[in-house]
Design an enzyme around this catalytic site. Structure first.
Site, PDB file in Angstrom:
ATOM      1  N   ASP A  80      57.710   1.099  24.786  1.00 61.10           N
ATOM      2  CA  ASP A  80      56.974   2.164  24.103  1.00 61.10           C
ATOM      3  C   ASP A  80      57.794   3.424  23.831  1.00 61.10           C
ATOM      4  O   ASP A  80      57.239   4.442  23.387  1.00 61.10           O
ATOM      5  CB  ASP A  80      55.714   2.525  24.902  1.00 61.10           C
ATOM      6  CG  ASP A  80      54.614   1.504  24.663  1.00 61.10           C
ATOM      7  OD1 ASP A  80      54.497   1.028  23.517  1.00 61.10           O
ATOM      8  OD2 ASP A  80      53.900   1.168  25.619  1.00 61.10           O
ATOM      9  N   ASP A 137      52.061  -4.775  19.476  1.00 62.07           N
ATOM     10  CA  ASP A 137      52.264  -3.318  19.471  1.00 62.07           C
ATOM     11  C   ASP A 137      53.734  -2.920  19.247  1.00 62.07           C
ATOM     12  O   ASP A 137      54.026  -1.841  18.711  1.00 62.07           O
ATOM     13  CB  ASP A 137      51.825  -2.687  20.812  1.00 62.07           C
ATOM     14  CG  ASP A 137      50.589  -3.312  21.419  1.00 62.07           C
ATOM     15  OD1 ASP A 137      50.366  -4.514  21.195  1.00 62.07           O
ATOM     16  OD2 ASP A 137      49.864  -2.620  22.142  1.00 62.07           O
TER      17      ASP A 137
HETATM   18  N1  GLY Z   1      49.965   0.052  22.867  1.00 67.44           N
HETATM   19  C1  GLY Z   1      48.832   0.023  23.682  1.00 67.44           C
HETATM   20  C2  GLY Z   1      47.537   0.039  22.970  1.00 67.44           C
HETATM   21  O1  GLY Z   1      47.441  -0.175  21.804  1.00 67.44           O
HETATM   22  O2  GLY Z   1      46.541   0.252  23.643  1.00 67.44           O
END
Ligand code: GLY
Length: 378
Positions: free
Chosen positions: A99, A161
């Site tokens: 992330d 994601d």
């Molecule tokens: N990347 C984590 C979410 O979308 O909750």
């Protein structure tokens, strides 16, 4: 440029004024916070709880957007404060996951772009290097998480994601002239096209790979309803992620995939333009996810800029329907509360009807795009 109707132009102008009106107050109240949730309407603060939380760039991101769109110094001050405080997160590599793109592309990229601050460049470069370090060359994927026993249980997991973190790698190649970062981003994107995108345009949240061969051995769900269902925010990560992938590479397959996943989203949401938390869950209870619709709208507004003339209106129309309906039904413009857009969902199984910072972020980004201010992120 977008082709907006007079009503849409008026809406965007009014909403931008409302955003500025509310955020001037909220930025003052939350100037030293890293908000994730709003409880009882007020921002929480992840600073001490989890400085490495994946959401910690969104508040700086909102403030950068408002600074560039209004020129008000208070927004810049808050954005810069957040960027500096995040150095604590960069110094904890054991806590860093895929992330890093969400965090530093929002917190540091605008500072580097607007001011040429060398420290911002360093932050981006370090974050990009961490992301590169998560690449499995045999499997052709960027590893998502490190949870579980000895951090190794998820060694073969990829999640949809990650598509939104890849712009950090494209930035590194574009800014530093080293093509390796882009190679890795494209390898991962090719894997996502093959393993995460279903023939009908819906997406798998998680694919488990054999870390030695890269073979996809299992498809799983987590934040949606089930493995074979259709988690709406995952769908929006794919729309925006593939669109950005095309913008950075010019790969036609990425553009075709962006359109395919967008068409699936539009067909699933067009009854009332209020996205459910999962498009393939039981009819009751009804759970919405505003954040999914707002991120999808941002992706569609970018798609509209790229496609040929007669395709543009489809994406602008869908984006505007999402923005206007979500705002009408779920916005809170009171200055007594910190959040702007309610009715999001973290996980289908446990976090429903919540107010989360990334819904506010993607809403602000979408309205900023409608106002045609200069690009800042991604
Ligand atoms: N990347 C984590 C979410 O979308 O909750």
């Amino acid at each position: 440029m977008f082709i907006l109707s007079a009503e849409e132009v008026k809406w965007a102008e009014e909403i931008w004024q409302k955003l500025d009106g509310k955020l001037q107050v909220v930025t003052k109240r939350s100037c030293d916070k890293f908000p994730f949730w709003s409880e009882n309407g007020l921002h929480d603060d992840m600073k001490d709880e989890n400085i490495n939380c994946w959401t910690n760039g969104f508040w700086s991101g909102i403030n950068w957007l408002m600074y560039v769109g209004t020129g008000k110094e208070a927004y810049k001050k808050t954005a810069l404060e957040g960027e500096k405080l995040l150095d604590k997160a960069l110094s904890r590599p054991e806590m860093i996951s895929h992330d890093v793109g969400f965090i530093w592309m929002l917190a540091a990229r605008p500072d580097w772009r607007l001011t040429g601050n060398h420290q911002s460049w360093q932050r981006l470069k370090v974050a990009a290097s961490y992301l590169m370090g998560r690449f499995n060359p045999e499997g052709g994927y960027v590893r998502a998480w490190d949870w579980g026993k000895d951090n190794m249980e998820k060694v073969g997991w990829t999640i949809i994601d990650t598509m939104m973190n890849l712009p950090l790698l494209y930035w590194a190649s574009e800014d530093c002239g080293d093509p390796r970062y882009k190679f890795v981003a494209m390898k991962h994107t090719d894997m996502v096209m093959r393993d995460h995108i279903r023939p009908d345009g819906s997406v798998y949240h998680i694919v488990v790979h054999d870390p030695f061969t890269g073979e996809a051995v299992e498809k799983r769900g987590l934040q949606g309803y089930a493995a074979e269902s259709s988690w709406s925010r995952g769908q929006s990560w794919a729309i925006y992620g593939f669109t950005l992938g095309y913008l950075h590479t010019g790969e036609q397959e990425y553009l075709a995939t962006a359109k395919k996943v967008a068409h699936y989203f539009i067909a699933a949401v067009c009854e009332d333009w209020l996205p459910k938390s999962d498009f393939r869950s039981p009819k009751e209870p009804v759970y919405f996810d505003s954040s999914a619709g707002l991120c999808a709208a941002c992706g569609m507004l970018e798609l509209a800029k790229i496609v040929p003339e007669y395709e543009k209106r489809l994406y602008v129309h869908a984006a505007m329907k999402l923005l206007m309906n979500i705002e009408k039904n779920f916005a809170d413009w009171s200055t007594d509360t910190d959040f702007i857009i309610g009715n999001s969902s973290g996980w289908y199984s446990k976090e429903q009807n919540v107010n989360i910072i990334y819904a506010d972020y993607f809403f602000t980004e979408a309205v900023y795009k409608l106002k045609n201010f200069e690009p800042l992120f991604w």
